[in-house]
Write a protein that holds these residues in place. Sequence first.
Motif, mmCIF file in Angstrom:
data_model
loop_
_atom_site.group_PDB
_atom_site.id
_atom_site.type_symbol
_atom_site.label_atom_id
_atom_site.label_comp_id
_atom_site.label_asym_id
_atom_site.label_seq_id
_atom_site.Cartn_x
_atom_site.Cartn_y
_atom_site.Cartn_z
ATOM 1 N N VAL A 275 -3.792 8.872 -11.359
ATOM 2 C CA VAL A 275 -3.450 9.929 -12.299
ATOM 3 C C VAL A 275 -3.176 11.483 -11.766
ATOM 4 O O VAL A 275 -3.581 12.615 -12.372
ATOM 5 N N THR A 276 -2.885 11.843 -10.598
ATOM 6 C CA THR A 276 -2.010 12.747 -9.994
ATOM 7 C C THR A 276 -0.462 13.153 -11.127
ATOM 8 O O THR A 276 -0.291 12.354 -11.972
ATOM 9 N N GLU A 277 -0.597 14.654 -11.236
ATOM 10 C CA GLU A 277 -0.082 15.225 -11.172
ATOM 11 C C GLU A 277 1.511 14.678 -11.188
ATOM 12 O O GLU A 277 1.930 14.118 -10.769
ATOM 13 N N ARG B 109 -5.678 6.669 -5.384
ATOM 14 C CA ARG B 109 -6.571 6.074 -4.930
ATOM 15 C C ARG B 109 -6.021 4.797 -4.597
ATOM 16 O O ARG B 109 -4.296 4.030 -4.578
ATOM 17 N N MET B 110 -6.824 4.135 -3.792
ATOM 18 C CA MET B 110 -5.786 2.508 -3.618
ATOM 19 C C MET B 110 -5.716 1.856 -4.625
ATOM 20 O O MET B 110 -5.172 1.016 -4.685
ATOM 21 N N SER B 111 -6.386 2.080 -5.852
ATOM 22 C CA SER B 111 -6.671 1.219 -6.805
ATOM 23 C C SER B 111 -5.103 1.646 -7.813
ATOM 24 O O SER B 111 -4.630 0.637 -8.784
ATOM 25 N N ASP B 112 -4.385 3.146 -7.539
ATOM 26 C CA ASP B 112 -3.119 2.910 -7.120
ATOM 27 C C ASP B 112 -2.267 2.804 -6.757
ATOM 28 O O ASP B 112 -0.960 1.817 -7.288
ATOM 29 N N LEU B 113 -2.771 2.208 -5.817
ATOM 30 C CA LEU B 113 -1.704 1.306 -4.982
ATOM 31 C C LEU B 113 -1.443 0.069 -4.959
ATOM 32 O O LEU B 113 -0.038 -0.243 -5.199
ATOM 33 N N LYS B 114 -2.371 -0.467 -5.924
ATOM 34 C CA LYS B 114 -3.028 -1.566 -6.414
ATOM 35 C C LYS B 114 -1.836 -1.679 -7.996
ATOM 36 O O LYS B 114 -1.145 -2.789 -8.175
ATOM 37 N N GLY B 115 -2.120 -1.025 -8.742
ATOM 38 C CA GLY B 115 -1.061 -0.791 -9.564
ATOM 39 C C GLY B 115 0.594 -0.217 -8.969
ATOM 40 O O GLY B 115 0.470 -1.411 -10.037
ATOM 41 N N VAL B 116 0.252 0.421 -8.513
ATOM 42 C CA VAL B 116 1.814 0.199 -8.462
ATOM 43 C C VAL B 116 2.520 -0.391 -7.928
ATOM 44 O O VAL B 116 4.197 -1.254 -8.457
ATOM 45 N N LEU B 117 1.902 -1.177 -6.878
ATOM 46 C CA LEU B 117 3.092 -2.713 -6.659
ATOM 47 C C LEU B 117 2.511 -3.568 -7.322
ATOM 48 O O LEU B 117 3.877 -4.686 -7.518
ATOM 49 N N GLN B 118 1.869 -3.665 -8.812
ATOM 50 C CA GLN B 118 1.439 -4.597 -9.486
ATOM 51 C C GLN B 118 3.010 -4.595 -10.470
ATOM 52 O O GLN B 118 3.639 -5.578 -10.582
ATOM 53 N N GLY C 57 -1.946 12.939 -2.955
ATOM 54 C CA GLY C 57 -2.401 14.051 -3.593
ATOM 55 C C GLY C 57 -3.602 14.057 -3.880
ATOM 56 O O GLY C 57 -4.061 12.849 -3.407
ATOM 57 N N GLU C 58 -4.029 15.063 -4.529
ATOM 58 C CA GLU C 58 -5.115 14.626 -5.743
ATOM 59 C C GLU C 58 -5.599 13.624 -6.011
ATOM 60 O O GLU C 58 -5.287 13.236 -6.540
ATOM 61 N N ASN C 59 -6.591 12.528 -5.748
ATOM 62 C CA ASN C 59 -7.066 11.702 -6.110
ATOM 63 C C ASN C 59 -6.522 10.577 -6.260
ATOM 64 O O ASN C 59 -6.284 9.733 -7.195
#
Lengths: 802, 344
Positions: free
Chosen positions: A488-490, B223-232, B219-221
Amino acid sequence: MLVSMNWLQQYVDLDSYSADELADLITKGGIEVETVEQLNKGISGVVIGHVLECQQHPDADKLNICKVEIGEEEPVQIICGAPNIAQGQYVAVAKVGAVLPGNFKIKKAKLRGEASHGMICSLQELGIESKLVSKEYADGIFVFSEDVTPGEDALEYLNLHDEVLELGLTPNRADAMNMIGVAYEVGAVLNRSIELPSPELVRSDEGVEGYVSVRVENEEDNPYYGATVIKDVTIKPSPQWLVNRLVSAGIRPINNVVDITNYVLLEYGQPLHAFDYDRFGSKEVVIRRAIEGEKMVTLDDVERTLSSEHLVITNGSKPVAVAGVMGGADSEVQEDTTTILLEAAYFNSKLVRKASKDLGLRSDSSARFEKGIDRNRVVGASERAAQLIQEIAGGTVLKGIAEQGDRTIEALDVSIEVNRINQVLGTEITETEVAAIFERLQFSYQNFGGTFTVQVPPRRPDITISEDLIEEVGRLYGYDNVPATLPVTESTPGQLSEYQVKRRHVRRTLEGAGLYQTVTYSLTSPSKRHFFSSDSVESVRLAMPMSEERSELRTSLIPHLLEVAQYNRNRQLENIAFYETASVFLPGDELPVEQEHLAGVVSGLWQEHLWQKEKKAADFFVVKGILEELAVEFGVEERLTFARAEEPKLHPGRTAAVYLDDELIGYIGQLHPEVEKELDLSETYVFEINLEKLLQADVAHLKYKKLPRFPSVTRDVALVVSESLEAGEVKRVIKEAGGSKLVEIQLFDVYQGEHLEEGQKSLAFSLRYYNPEQTLTEEEVKKAHDRVLKAVEEQFGAALRQ
Amino acid sequence: MQERLQALKEEALSEIQQASSMKEVQDIKVKFLGKKGPITEISKGMGKLSKEERPKMGQLVNEIRTAISDQLEEKIARLEKAAVEERLKEETIDVSLPGRPVKRGNHHPLTRVIEEIEDLFLGMGFSIAEGPEVETDYYNFEALNLPKDHPARDMQDSFYITEETLLRTHTSPMQARTMEKLNGEGPVKIIVPGKVYRRDTDDATHSHQFMQIEGLMVGENVRMSDLKGVLQSFAKKMFGEEREIRLRPSFFPFTEPSVEMDISCFNCGGNGCSVCKGTGWIEILGGGMVHPNVLRMSGFDPEKVTGFAFGMGPERIAMLKYGIDDIRHFYTNDSRFIKQFNSL
């Protein structure tokens, strides 16, 4: 770390989990189980047998005829060739029909005329590795030392129905390099309670003071040292259960006292050392740095030279052990040992690591000290060992421990907020769930409004900051339960840099032109490091190469491309066209200078179309054409020039230096025939240029040019000139003389031979004149063309060919 | 006269019919209809006829002339057509003969995989950072939370040049190099492809030189769930839409928490086979949340920003994706090997 299921079962209830299921859960929890090994390796039909009679075979010196009771109605006759077979022994018998490792089936047999109904087994024949078999059974059959019943399953007694998990431990999880640590982990993963050993040690009234004292010179090197003395022990082989435990963990049994120290090492993760008290040489244990150059002989009978960076245990005058690494030969426990000085200490991990590395000695002990042991378990481990020695080897444990340093240290407080956990993981874990996870880990904590302060026990030295707690919560909560989200970052534009765009374009251009891309090694040998005389004289060399072949960083890409050419030629792949883009390395200040180069090698047929009988061999102009095309692609076709050059490894008549503007950026040429011969290559062309120069050249942006509005006029001229005159030179003069109306010069014929004098050649050019403002007049063309003819005549004595 | 004309007509038509070449046809035309031909002669002699006979005879002459020239035209058309047909027949080729080969090379399989991964991350807003292959000890280890005595340094035995410089053991040094330049101002979204080196003896599964792609997002915010999403997204793009991923806890000094990512086996779909060694899962890469020490050392405030990082091996990915059995193939450059990677 090898973990026996049967052993682990002592501490945690594993009921209802198969080894594979458990392995999967442990892996998901964060410790990878690399393999699950069935110790029985498919063995069946092996029972305990009692050797009732044993006589020498009448026709074979080395064979014995045995009558063995195996729990059946009648004893069976078995022929046995083991040197240590004897009447009265209890042994492992593979009955007729039994299967041994490797699917080896036991059948009835006749040996020198005598029937044999089965086989008496060695441990190796039962699938135990030789390095784990104790010396007494190394060359013969195994003999049970205790009361056993003939006919019963021999594997049961040898713990061969067990399964062993092999843990692949990352450096942070040294806490799981022992069974208690594994029990904590498995307890947390399964959410089950664990039961740990609580040694009940009976000490004699006699105090240790009269026997030994301990003096640590520097407590930073050795924060705690404790010595326990045990009198009147009997050294002998260990009981079977202890042997089984060690074998399942991959450690060879030696004798009861040494085995017990190893057992406790495995159970508590605490390396212990047993000295023979009577051979220790004094009543004082002094722990100090070794004197530079000091020597001692270690247990493996190797003389070691020590330095002041090594910590040693001494008897006040000379070293008796390298702290945490290995004991000395002089004070080793032997068969006649009766009094044990048992060391349990906490050494500085860096010093152990240093000594272990310098001396090339990696032991189970040093591996644990290096990675950090549980400070609060040192004394417990020594008591556990003392208790086992008393139980197994007899003896009396003296009262007290001769020691220096604190036995325990405080737990470390680390705090974490539940919000923070969820913020980092992207989860919605509740306070209750977090609390439950810390309880599973057996961490004490206080929770104030969602901020947990955890007292991290010293057994988990990997946990020091709040992020470590996030990991503990995350891994036990389960990463499968973490959602997959998009950031959700920019948002940012993702794009290649100009250089990267151009480099991709280079690849596509070269491949479009017929070259295949290669990737070769950067490391090479001194002789293959460079190719051109202009390559750096100095090299970037590895401090400790693995081989001379890979000892220096290359300054030219060509030598490895030639290796590729040779490799392919040796496989009848003679038509090759390869390129590579990669860095070369030149000596620099702090770091070497890395320069991206483009190089290629072309040999054999460039093009062929068999049934139409077209065959075009690779030549200089094929390669030059590719570079010229590249120049066009990057808008520098007017600025990239080629000039005759000489290079020792290239053909003196077929080599050109490549210039961008006035700067030398590379070479193109045929390999010198001598080099071709040396490498066993046929006619081979190479090129190498500094790619950065080409890609960083300042070029104007692509811009549309107006289409011609007026007709142009073309005049062809054939000029007779000296054969040594280069066409490029003629073209240059024509261009200069032609003026702005001369817009295109094409060389369309080069001729030598009939109708021309010896030493002369004819160069035919097609010259196109154009005026963007208006239709050219005949006069304008004539004026310009006459200038051209005059110039070539004046400069080269060129005559028009008739 | 009439008979004469009829006879001429018949003679002409018969000759036309027998004619087999354009020349013969032209000769016939001249012979019968030419200025000196018999029909012209007859026309000329018509003046001697009576007034009544003249138009009748004129008409007859015309009729015969037309009949002959029609026949001539028709014959010409027929001959032309036959000539064209003859030519087409002669020009007929065997279309089954092979076409002229187009001279073209192609990418090395590693470049192919790397560019595919680059494009995927470019599409997600990452840019591509590149750095030196010879690094300082500081960037290769210390700035990644691996101080000099750290036991994890054993995990990757390295080629040192001096005490302070070495061939990089991963492309992670670009984490610190990139972040330092930004003075604590995010976001950072980069991937770093490149060559790396470790002290390994080359064999079917080891290579002292290999490729790595490092990824970093700070960056701000984050998250590890983002890592999971990107890797998926990555796993599905590289190995197929049906792929599932799983994260397993692991350890790297520069991330905390650290994970390893497995994908469901593309060979058996997760049931267990030789490719996944019976587990249904294949280990693809390592990653985790950037360790606060790493952020701090590179000028970012771990209280304000978080980040994830991951690292993967293009050789491994290519070997899995294309079923390549020996890592040395990438570096021996057998032309029969390289040429296989020429289609989409």
